[in-house]
Design an enzyme around this catalytic site. Structure first.
Site, PDB file in Angstrom:
ATOM      1  N   GLU A  62       0.861  -1.188   0.000  1.00  0.00           N
ATOM      2  CA  GLU A  62       0.000   0.000   0.000  1.00  0.00           C
ATOM      3  C   GLU A  62       0.897   1.238   0.000  1.00  0.00           C
ATOM      4  O   GLU A  62       1.994   1.227   0.573  1.00  0.00           O
ATOM      5  CB  GLU A  62      -0.832  -0.016   1.293  1.00  0.00           C
ATOM      6  N   LYS A  66      -9.694   1.474  -1.765  1.00  0.00           N
ATOM      7  CA  LYS A  66      -9.881   0.969  -0.384  1.00  0.00           C
ATOM      8  C   LYS A  66     -11.238   1.391   0.188  1.00  0.00           C
ATOM      9  O   LYS A  66     -11.566   2.578   0.181  1.00  0.00           O
ATOM     10  CB  LYS A  66      -8.750   1.524   0.480  1.00  0.00           C
ATOM     11  N   CYS A  80      -4.896  -3.381   3.114  1.00  0.00           N
ATOM     12  CA  CYS A  80      -4.530  -3.105   4.514  1.00  0.00           C
ATOM     13  C   CYS A  80      -5.688  -3.295   5.504  1.00  0.00           C
ATOM     14  O   CYS A  80      -6.047  -4.423   5.809  1.00  0.00           O
ATOM     15  CB  CYS A  80      -3.944  -1.697   4.597  1.00  0.00           C
TER      16      CYS A  80
HETATM   17  O1  LIG Z   1      -1.218   6.836   4.754  1.00  0.00           O
HETATM   18  C1  LIG Z   1      -0.905   6.333   3.672  1.00  0.00           C
HETATM   19  O2  LIG Z   1      -0.472   6.988   2.728  1.00  0.00           O
HETATM   20  C2  LIG Z   1      -1.009   4.850   3.531  1.00  0.00           C
HETATM   21  N1  LIG Z   1      -2.074   4.296   4.247  1.00  0.00           N
HETATM   22  C3  LIG Z   1      -1.934   3.692   5.430  1.00  0.00           C
HETATM   23  O3  LIG Z   1      -0.852   3.624   5.990  1.00  0.00           O
HETATM   24  C4  LIG Z   1      -3.177   3.084   6.041  1.00  0.00           C
HETATM   25  C5  LIG Z   1      -4.088   4.178   6.505  1.00  0.00           C
HETATM   26  S1  LIG Z   1      -3.396   5.252   7.705  1.00  0.00           S
HETATM   27  N2  LIG Z   1      -2.804   2.196   7.093  1.00  0.00           N
HETATM   28  C6  LIG Z   1      -3.614   1.244   7.555  1.00  0.00           C
HETATM   29  O4  LIG Z   1      -4.724   1.022   7.060  1.00  0.00           O
HETATM   30  C7  LIG Z   1      -3.047   0.448   8.721  1.00  0.00           C
HETATM   31  C8  LIG Z   1      -3.970  -0.603   9.256  1.00  0.00           C
HETATM   32  C9  LIG Z   1      -3.461  -1.183  10.513  1.00  0.00           C
HETATM   33  O5  LIG Z   1      -2.346  -0.938  10.953  1.00  0.00           O
HETATM   34  C10 LIG Z   1      -4.349  -2.091  11.269  1.00  0.00           C
HETATM   35  O6  LIG Z   1      -5.431  -2.467  10.778  1.00  0.00           O
HETATM   36  O7  LIG Z   1      -3.968  -2.428  12.393  1.00  0.00           O
END
Ligand SMILES: O=C(O)CNC(=O)[C@H](CS)NC(=O)CCC(=O)C(=O)O
Length: 280
Positions: free
Chosen positions: A41, A113, A155
């Site tokens: 991702e 997503k 994710c």
């Molecule tokens: O911000 C960006 O550019 C990339 N996107 C992410 O890193 C995303 C949203 S903040 N991360 C997750 O979904 C982590 C999930 C997780 O750690 C869990 O389900 O425990």
């Protein structure tokens, strides 16, 4: 049997730097004889704030990162599965997108997503993905590739078995979860969730993840993994607290055996009692 590769990296706010890391992974995947490379991702960039994330976004036509990837895919005839960002439909918002770039360098599949990571954990990460990201509204129907029928999610989608079951019901042999898990939630849940999705859908699970320190605020868990339909971990990269330079960029491969998918589904038929509970 066909070989697939997962690539793990530490994306920063520099798309040029991230493209360099990904080019190294493409070269490594080709050398390893892989027929597809799965990347994390947000491979294009990981920013240190919602504002920076919105400021950095480029359309795929204008993104040097995506154009570079398409050129690599075509030159090496290697399909790429990669998480990136795209401009949103409303101003000030972006999309968290997954692309399939085929061996001709063309973007043929796209998934946005659907579940956003909005959490506030005491002494842990506080992240509000919805500050900058617009959620998708559709499941991408599983698509045929040289390595099997791929059903993609991203994710945090991993925590919702409904999307995995829907992809399985629509014919997926392989589920993918390109990710950027946090370290505390990764340590507690990552492997269990990936193996559970593989076991309950009787499918391969391919999960390429971000690893290590992206900026002063953000660290990712790593431990990219390939799991088979019996729940065995076929390949795993490093990460977590003990992440070292060898963990990024890093590549691992495994063999996909579609006969094993058929065998597991035949030997342990999961006949749902949809007369007792609703079908999902
Ligand atoms: O911000 C960006 O550019 C990339 N996107 C992410 O890193 C995303 C949203 S903040 N991360 C997750 O979904 C982590 C999930 C997780 O750690 C869990 O389900 O425990």
């Amino acid at each position: 049997m066909v070989r697939v590769a997962i690539g793990q990296l530490t994306s920063t706010a520099s798309m040029a730097h991230n493209l360099q890391q990904v080019k190294f992974l493409v070269m490594s995947a080709v050398q390893a004889g892989a027929r597809a490379l799965f990347l994390p991702e947000a491979s294009d960039y990981v920013a240190s704030s919602a504002e920076e994330s919105v400021r950095l976004v480029k359309s795929v036509r204008e993104s040097e990162f995506v154009k570079g990837l398409c050129a690599e895919a075509r030159r090496e005839a290697l399909p790429l599965h990669v998480g990136i960002h795209e401009p949103g439909d409303s101003p000030g918002k972006i999309k968290n997108t997954l692309l399939w770039i085929n061996e001709d360098g063309q973007i043929t599949q796209r998934y946005q997503k659907i579940h956003l990571f909005d959490v506030d954990i005491k002494d842990g990460p506080v992240l509000k993905e919805s500050n900058s990201v617009e959620p998708g509204t559709k499941i991408l129907p599983p698509f045929d590739t040289a390595v099997g029928k791929v059903g993609s999610a991203i994710c945090f989608d991993l925590r919702f078995p409904e999307i995995s079951l829907a992809l399985r019901r629509q014919g997926a042999d392989i589920l993918t979860f390109p990710s950027a898990f946090t370290v505390p939630t990764g340590r507690a849940h990552w492997e269990v969730l990936l193996r559970a999705r593989a076991i309950e859908t009787q499918s391969y699970v391919i999960a390429a993840a971000q690893v290590g320190r992206h900026n002063e605020k953000r660290v990712s868990y790593g431990h990219s993994m390939i799991v088979d339909p019996w729940g065995r971990v076929l390949a795993e990269l490093g990460g977590g607290e003990d992440a070292t330079e060898e963990d990024s960029p890093a590549l691992a491969t495994a063999e996909i055996d579609l006969d094993l998918v058929a065998k597991v589904r035949r030997e342990v038929p999961l006949r749902r009692r949809t007369d007792v509970y609703p079908e999902i």
